[in-house]
Design an enzyme around this catalytic site. Structure first.
Site, PDB file in Angstrom:
ATOM      1  N   ARG A 258     -18.635   5.598   1.973  1.00  0.00           N
ATOM      2  CA  ARG A 258     -18.645   4.167   2.300  1.00  0.00           C
ATOM      3  C   ARG A 258     -19.685   4.025   3.397  1.00  0.00           C
ATOM      4  NH1 ARG A 258     -13.868   2.108   0.030  1.00  0.00           N
ATOM      5  NH2 ARG A 258     -12.166   3.600  -0.106  1.00  0.00           N
TER       6      ARG A 258
ATOM      7  N   ASP B 143      -7.906   0.333  -7.452  1.00  0.00           N
ATOM      8  CA  ASP B 143      -7.208  -0.888  -7.024  1.00  0.00           C
ATOM      9  C   ASP B 143      -7.256  -2.003  -8.063  1.00  0.00           C
ATOM     10  OD1 ASP B 143      -6.684   0.346  -4.662  1.00  0.00           O
ATOM     11  OD2 ASP B 143      -8.187  -0.723  -3.490  1.00  0.00           O
TER      12      ASP B 143
ATOM     13  N   ARG C  70      13.092   8.026  -8.770  1.00  0.00           N
ATOM     14  CA  ARG C  70      14.246   7.343  -9.357  1.00  0.00           C
ATOM     15  C   ARG C  70      15.412   8.307  -9.590  1.00  0.00           C
ATOM     16  NH1 ARG C  70      13.513   2.714 -13.723  1.00  0.00           N
ATOM     17  NH2 ARG C  70      15.637   2.622 -14.485  1.00  0.00           N
TER      18      ARG C  70
ATOM     19  N   MET D 284      -1.221   2.270  -3.049  1.00  0.00           N
ATOM     20  CA  MET D 284      -2.483   1.762  -2.512  1.00  0.00           C
ATOM     21  C   MET D 284      -2.720   0.315  -2.945  1.00  0.00           C
ATOM     22  SD  MET D 284      -5.231   4.853  -2.433  1.00  0.00           S
ATOM     23  CE  MET D 284      -5.273   5.934  -1.012  1.00  0.00           C
ATOM     24  N   GLY D 285      -3.668  -0.305  -2.298  1.00  0.00           N
ATOM     25  CA  GLY D 285      -3.995  -1.710  -2.577  1.00  0.00           C
ATOM     26  C   GLY D 285      -3.961  -2.504  -1.290  1.00  0.00           C
TER      27      GLY D 285
ATOM     28  N   GLU E  42      12.669  -2.636  -9.477  1.00  0.00           N
ATOM     29  CA  GLU E  42      13.421  -3.884  -9.349  1.00  0.00           C
ATOM     30  C   GLU E  42      12.556  -5.010  -8.764  1.00  0.00           C
ATOM     31  OE1 GLU E  42      15.052  -0.955  -9.273  1.00  0.00           O
ATOM     32  OE2 GLU E  42      16.207  -1.624 -11.006  1.00  0.00           O
TER      33      GLU E  42
HETATM   34  O1  F6P Z   1     -10.096   3.208  -3.471  1.00  0.00           O
HETATM   35  C1  F6P Z   1      -9.456   2.098  -2.914  1.00  0.00           C
HETATM   36  C2  F6P Z   1      -8.548   2.544  -1.852  1.00  0.00           C
HETATM   37  O2  F6P Z   1      -7.800   3.530  -2.451  1.00  0.00           O
HETATM   38  C3  F6P Z   1      -7.607   1.573  -1.184  1.00  0.00           C
HETATM   39  O3  F6P Z   1      -6.464   1.232  -1.894  1.00  0.00           O
HETATM   40  C4  F6P Z   1      -7.307   2.268   0.100  1.00  0.00           C
HETATM   41  O4  F6P Z   1      -6.809   1.473   1.080  1.00  0.00           O
HETATM   42  C5  F6P Z   1      -8.647   2.834   0.440  1.00  0.00           C
HETATM   43  O5  F6P Z   1      -9.280   3.081  -0.783  1.00  0.00           O
HETATM   44  C6  F6P Z   1      -8.627   4.002   1.351  1.00  0.00           C
HETATM   45  O6  F6P Z   1      -9.758   4.811   1.168  1.00  0.00           O
HETATM   46  P1  F6P Z   1     -10.510   5.679   2.277  1.00  0.00           P
HETATM   47  O7  F6P Z   1      -9.498   6.109   3.265  1.00  0.00           O
HETATM   48  O8  F6P Z   1     -11.085   6.787   1.489  1.00  0.00           O
HETATM   49  O9  F6P Z   1     -11.552   4.777   2.853  1.00  0.00           O
END
Ligand code: F6P
Length: 319
Positions: free
Chosen positions: A72, A127, A154, A169-170, A187
């Site tokens: 990133r 995501d 479960r 995640m998300g 649920e």
């Molecule tokens: O790839 C998306 C994602 O998995 C998000 O859901 C999550 O919050 C994020 O990347 C975390 O990624 P990193 O810690 O590698 O930046």
């Protein structure tokens, strides 16, 4: 000879490798040269670029992660970063670029397109947070992983007569929670897009427990709040012992499943076909099970909509 560059960017997703394979092999089959760029936009800026051949992508169709590496890059988002990225493409005489990634990565691709590079973006994100495409590659493997994990959770939840909050995640998009919740028979799901109705959840748990249900599973997307706090509040309201599991990064790894391999192969192939026809500034997507191509700026402008209809189904059959 046309020179096509390929990079993977942002969070990795299962399906990146089969997609790299499809891009590299299609390009070579069509008579172009392919250059793999290491570690996303960061590696592009640093000139970490190597020519690939048919064998560079041998035996990767079933592998998770990305053989190219990813990052990133905050620096790429600056003017200077983009200028240096374009300069490096010129140094290697690469005029066409295929970018594999999620929202931020494809926005980066559209910035390069504005500056004259023929770029095509392919959606890869667990995501599923891109609005222009029904699904991103990687999403189906991730929800399969989550669904399998929930089945195990479960078992133990049922044995102890407990409730369980499973955090997935998300950050801004609740699709992993929503779809795996439906597939696993959870649920309730708690997502960033919608306000939580804790009283409804508690009332459902108390009612179903009285009827003899021995488990209560809540799937919470990480961006929807604190799963430990939610579990505590839920326990206080229901008097049902509640545990928490945070699934974390295991959701991003693993062998891409069949759906992701198929989407990766088809979209990778289409991207190269279009890029060799001089399409620049486009994104590939899928709508109603058909692959389509759209202007990348338009694609990036489409807001991701939460599927309340799917959540309604989940609510209606988890009683
Ligand atoms: O790839 C998306 C994602 O998995 C998000 O859901 C999550 O919050 C994020 O990347 C975390 O990624 P990193 O810690 O590698 O930046």
């Amino acid at each position: 000879m046309e020179r096509i560059g390929i990079l993977t960017s942002g969070g990795d997703a299962p399906g990146m490798n089969p997609c790299i394979r499809a891009v590299v092999r299609t390009a070579i089959d069509q008579g172009a040269e392919v250059f793999g760029i290491e570690s996303g936009y960061e590696g592009l800026i640093d000139g970490k670029i190597d020519q690939m051949n048919e064998s560079s992508v041998a035996n990767i169709i079933y592998r998770g992660g990305t053989i190219l590496g990813t990052s990133r890059s905050d620096f790429f988002m600056t003017e200077e970063g983009k200028r240096r990225a374009i300069n490096m493409l010129e140094v290697f005489s690469i005029s066409k670029l295929v970018v594999l990634g999620g929202d931020g990565s494809l926005k980066g691709a559209s910035e390069l397109a504005k500056r004259g590079i023929d770029v095509i973006g392919i959606p890869l994100s667990i995501d599923n947070d891109l609005g222009y495409t029904d699904f991103s590659i990687g999403f189906f493997t991730a929800i399969e992983t989550v669904t399998n994990a929930i089945s195990k959770i479960r078992d133990t939840t049922e044995s102890h007569g407990r409730a369980h909050v499973v955090e997935v995640m998300g950050r801004e998009c609740g699709d992993i929670a929503l779809y795996s919740g439906l597939a696993a028979g959870a649920e309730s799901v708690v997502v960033p897009e919608r306000k939580i109705d804790l009283n409804r959840m508690a009332e459902l748990a108390i009612r179903t427990k009285r009827r003899g249900k021995k488990h209560h599973i809540i799937i919470m997307a990480e961006g929807a709040g604190n799963s430990f706090e939610l579990a505590e509040e839920f326990e206080n309201l229901t008097d049902i012992e509640t545990r928490v599991t945070v699934l974390g990064y295991l959701q991003r790894g693993g062998e891409p499943n069949i759906v992701d391999r198929l989407m990766a192969s088809m979209m990778g192939n289409k991207a190269v076909e279009f890029i060799l026809k001089n399409y620049g500034g486009y994104a590939i997507g899928t709508k109603n099970n058909e692959i389509f191509i759209s202007d990348i700026d338009e694609a990036m402008g489409v807001k991701k909509e939460f599927r309340d209809d799917i959540n309604d189904i989940l609510k209606s059959i988890s009683i």
